[in-house]
Scaffold this active site. Structure first.
Site, PDB file in Angstrom:
ATOM      1  N   GLN A 203      -1.235   2.814  -4.514  1.00  0.00           N
ATOM      2  CA  GLN A 203      -2.354   3.697  -4.882  1.00  0.00           C
ATOM      3  C   GLN A 203      -2.260   4.054  -6.366  1.00  0.00           C
ATOM      4  O   GLN A 203      -3.159   4.664  -6.908  1.00  0.00           O
ATOM      5  CB  GLN A 203      -2.313   4.996  -4.073  1.00  0.00           C
TER       6      GLN A 203
ATOM      7  N   ASP B 193      -0.508   3.138 -12.675  1.00  0.00           N
ATOM      8  CA  ASP B 193       0.339   3.125 -13.879  1.00  0.00           C
ATOM      9  C   ASP B 193       0.925   1.753 -14.216  1.00  0.00           C
ATOM     10  O   ASP B 193       1.509   1.586 -15.285  1.00  0.00           O
ATOM     11  CB  ASP B 193       1.468   4.170 -13.747  1.00  0.00           C
TER      12      ASP B 193
ATOM     13  N   HIS C 217      -6.342   1.446  -6.165  1.00  0.00           N
ATOM     14  CA  HIS C 217      -7.130   2.409  -6.942  1.00  0.00           C
ATOM     15  C   HIS C 217      -7.298   1.997  -8.395  1.00  0.00           C
ATOM     16  O   HIS C 217      -7.583   2.830  -9.254  1.00  0.00           O
ATOM     17  CB  HIS C 217      -6.486   3.807  -6.863  1.00  0.00           C
TER      18      HIS C 217
ATOM     19  N   CYS D 122     -16.933  -1.596 -18.499  1.00  0.00           N
ATOM     20  CA  CYS D 122     -18.195  -0.962 -18.878  1.00  0.00           C
ATOM     21  C   CYS D 122     -18.737  -0.157 -17.695  1.00  0.00           C
ATOM     22  O   CYS D 122     -18.703  -0.623 -16.552  1.00  0.00           O
ATOM     23  CB  CYS D 122     -19.219  -2.046 -19.266  1.00  0.00           C
TER      24      CYS D 122
ATOM     25  N   THR E  49       3.975   9.189  -0.966  1.00  0.00           N
ATOM     26  CA  THR E  49       2.559   9.545  -0.924  1.00  0.00           C
ATOM     27  C   THR E  49       2.350  10.745  -0.014  1.00  0.00           C
ATOM     28  O   THR E  49       2.993  10.898   1.004  1.00  0.00           O
ATOM     29  CB  THR E  49       1.686   8.352  -0.463  1.00  0.00           C
TER      30      THR E  49
ATOM     31  N   PRO F 239      10.612  13.146  -0.241  1.00  0.00           N
ATOM     32  CA  PRO F 239      11.505  14.310  -0.209  1.00  0.00           C
ATOM     33  C   PRO F 239      11.001  15.419   0.712  1.00  0.00           C
ATOM     34  O   PRO F 239      11.765  16.268   1.160  1.00  0.00           O
ATOM     35  CB  PRO F 239      11.511  14.805  -1.663  1.00  0.00           C
TER      36      PRO F 239
END
Ligand code: BV8
Ligand code: ZN
Length: 244
Positions: free
Chosen positions: A100, A103, A118, A126, A186, A212
């Site tokens: 997702q 980066d 994503h 454009c 996630t 976590p």
């Protein structure tokens, strides 16, 4: 670190894996997660309100500058041990990375076969004719399409926009055939991506949740690995393939 022998055995026997990742896999690279409160100039905004076509239409300069701020944060980020462990996993077992994240850190860690659900923050397109728009970095002011003159926008999927059809269909198909499905970092809040672990589970995959904190996906996981991905994933690979 101890792991369930059933998970280790399943990993060693697997021929098809999916690693589904969210912003948490990049947390240890210093990239703020999507729901970390925005900081500094952006503290008064919510990401969900800026990552929309409406926000861009209303104030393109503001939205563009938010992306430039995020790109600046990400520019100095390096892949962390979690990204590298996933790339190593791909060396051992046929593994699709379904991310997702926008980066590009999985690819920079050496992962091949990365499906970006994503989009990717390093690309621009454009806003009218969808042509790719090259952007010298950093570029604080708005950019116009060289073909039609309309405003360029980051090539990411905003809230209210459909996911790229091919990425979604290919990702979905891999979820229905995975023997082991990892859900890493996630919060499981954004649809339709958040439905993929259920698809994998319903298709017979062994589901591993790594986070976590608890999320909705803990309930459908066969294994819940509680902790940071940058610590747990390298340890898991070492446990599964101790020879190194
Ligand atoms: C669509 C790109 C329809 C942009 C992103 C009401 C109910 C249900 C759904 C909706 C609804 N209202 C609207 C919707 C749909 C909406 C949605 O789901 N909204 C949510 C907020 C309720 N979805 C959409 O709009 C999608 N499109 O539905 O289209 C449609 C259909 C037909 C025709 C037209 C339209 C599009 C969604 C895509 C949005 N774009 N990103 C950008 O980045 O700027 S989503 C964004 O959230 C990021 O991609 C991010 O990856 C994603 C999910 O967040 P996470 O990755 O989970 O990150 P988060 O911060 O939440 O959590 C981090 C986790 O990591 C935490 O759990 C934390 O504990 C953990 N962690 C922290 N440290 C570590 C760690 N884990 C491991 N190790 C660590 N060290
Ligand atoms: Zn154009």
């Amino acid at each position: 670190m101890q792991f369930d022998p059933a998970l280790i055995a399943a990993l060693r026997a697997a021929t098809r894996l999916v690693v589904f990742t969210g912003a948490g896999v990049s947390a240890e690279s210093g990239v703020p997660t999507f729901r970390d409160a925005l900081t500094g100039l952006w503290a008064r905004f919510r990401a969900e309100d800026l990552a929309t076509p409406q926000a861009f239409a209303h104030d393109p300069q503001l939205v563009w500058q938010w992306y430039e701020w995020r790109r600046e944060l990400m520019r100095s980020a390096q892949p962390n041990p979690a990204h590298r462990a996933i790339a190593e996993l791909q060396q051992r077992v046929e593994t699709v990375v379904l991310t997702q994240n926008v980066d590009g850190l999985h690819q920079r860690a050496g992962s091949r076969h990365v499906i970006e659900l994503h989009g990717n923050i390093w690309r621009n397109r454009c806003s009218a004719c969808a042509a790719k728009v090259d952007c010298p970095e950093p570029h604080p002011s708005l950019l116009h399409c060289p073909h039609c003159g309309a405003l360029a926008r980051p090539d990411v999927i905003w809230f209210g926009e459909s996911l790229p059809q091919t990425a979604w269909e290919e990702g979905f198909r891999h979820c229905t055939s995975a023997e082991v499905f990892f859900c890493v970092g996630t919060s499981s809040l954004v649809e339709p991506a958040a439905s993929l672990p259920s698809v994998a589970r319903a298709s017979g995959a062994r589901v591993v949740q790594l986070n976590p904190v608890a999320t909705a996906h803990d309930a459908l996981a066969h294994h819940v690995l509680r902790g940071p991905a940058g610590v747990i994933l390298p340890a898991l690979l070492q446990a599964a393939w101790p020879a190194g």
